[in-house]
Design a protein around this motif. Sequence first.
Motif, PDB file in Angstrom:
ATOM      1  N   ARG A  39       0.836  -1.207   0.000  1.00  0.00           N
ATOM      2  CA  ARG A  39       0.000   0.000   0.000  1.00  0.00           C
ATOM      3  C   ARG A  39       0.874   1.263   0.000  1.00  0.00           C
ATOM      4  O   ARG A  39       0.588   2.236  -0.701  1.00  0.00           O
ATOM      5  N   ARG A  43       1.337   4.307  -3.019  1.00  0.00           N
ATOM      6  CA  ARG A  43       1.285   5.746  -2.753  1.00  0.00           C
ATOM      7  C   ARG A  43       2.554   6.436  -3.230  1.00  0.00           C
ATOM      8  O   ARG A  43       2.514   7.467  -3.901  1.00  0.00           O
ATOM      9  N   THR A 102      -8.518   1.637  -1.413  1.00  0.00           N
ATOM     10  CA  THR A 102      -7.857   2.897  -1.076  1.00  0.00           C
ATOM     11  C   THR A 102      -8.445   4.024  -1.915  1.00  0.00           C
ATOM     12  O   THR A 102      -8.485   3.934  -3.153  1.00  0.00           O
ATOM     13  N   GLU A 106      -6.016   9.453  -1.053  1.00  0.00           N
ATOM     14  CA  GLU A 106      -4.889   8.984  -0.242  1.00  0.00           C
ATOM     15  C   GLU A 106      -3.595   8.956  -1.043  1.00  0.00           C
ATOM     16  O   GLU A 106      -2.501   8.977  -0.478  1.00  0.00           O
ATOM     17  N   GLU A 226       6.405   8.800   6.534  1.00  0.00           N
ATOM     18  CA  GLU A 226       5.671  10.046   6.442  1.00  0.00           C
ATOM     19  C   GLU A 226       6.334  11.216   7.151  1.00  0.00           C
ATOM     20  O   GLU A 226       5.925  12.349   6.987  1.00  0.00           O
TER      21      GLU A 226
END
Length: 230
Positions: A39, A43, A102, A106, A226
């Motif tokens: 995931r 991104r 998702t 996002e 992040e």
Amino acid sequence: MSPSAVASLRGQLALVQPVLYAATARMWRSDAGLPDRYRRYLRAMHQVIRASVPLMERAAGRCEALPSDPVAEPLARYLRAHAEEERGHDDWLLADAAAIGTAPAELTDGVPPPHLAALVGAQYYWVEHSHPVALLGYIAVLEGNAPAPGLAGRLARLTGLPDEAFETVRLHADLDDGHSADLDLLLDRLPLDAAQRSLVAVSALHTVASLAELFDRITAAPTEWESPDD
């Protein structure tokens, strides 16, 4: 006789690519964290790939402002054509993400982390302030490290996620070998001077290092991926 541009670049990359191969292996290792890593991979790669067409178009535009440069015209033709080949690939990633529930926001919203901006942003700097040929080093690394054939099926089996969540991995495994061959032909046809060959190499080496860091951050905990302070 000095080595060709391709031979020289591939020789330099051979010295550093084991770092990237190791980071890739860590990211795709089989364990309970693999679905979440995938995931995060979607991104991150959306943020990289959505910049590809605008970056190539900007580089082609810069070439067209260099009419006396013998590299500029054939480079611009290649970049315009390759931009069309790459157009819409970011949408593939949105579809992959949707297959695992998702939301598009996002992937599309939020501020990309600094290490990801450094991977892509260096190319904008070199295109604007040095020479657009730098972008060939970036392309050489991204397309020279395409997903392995069979990776999409392996990831689907290991993660338990639906097959349709891996279309971008599957399609790039099929497409990027041909793109790498086209790029090799171009590099050896362009009348690159010593400074331009060096710029392509610097761009490629930076891309290897930045991409390996990106993969390691995807592998790490989400807070590391992040964090705006890293």
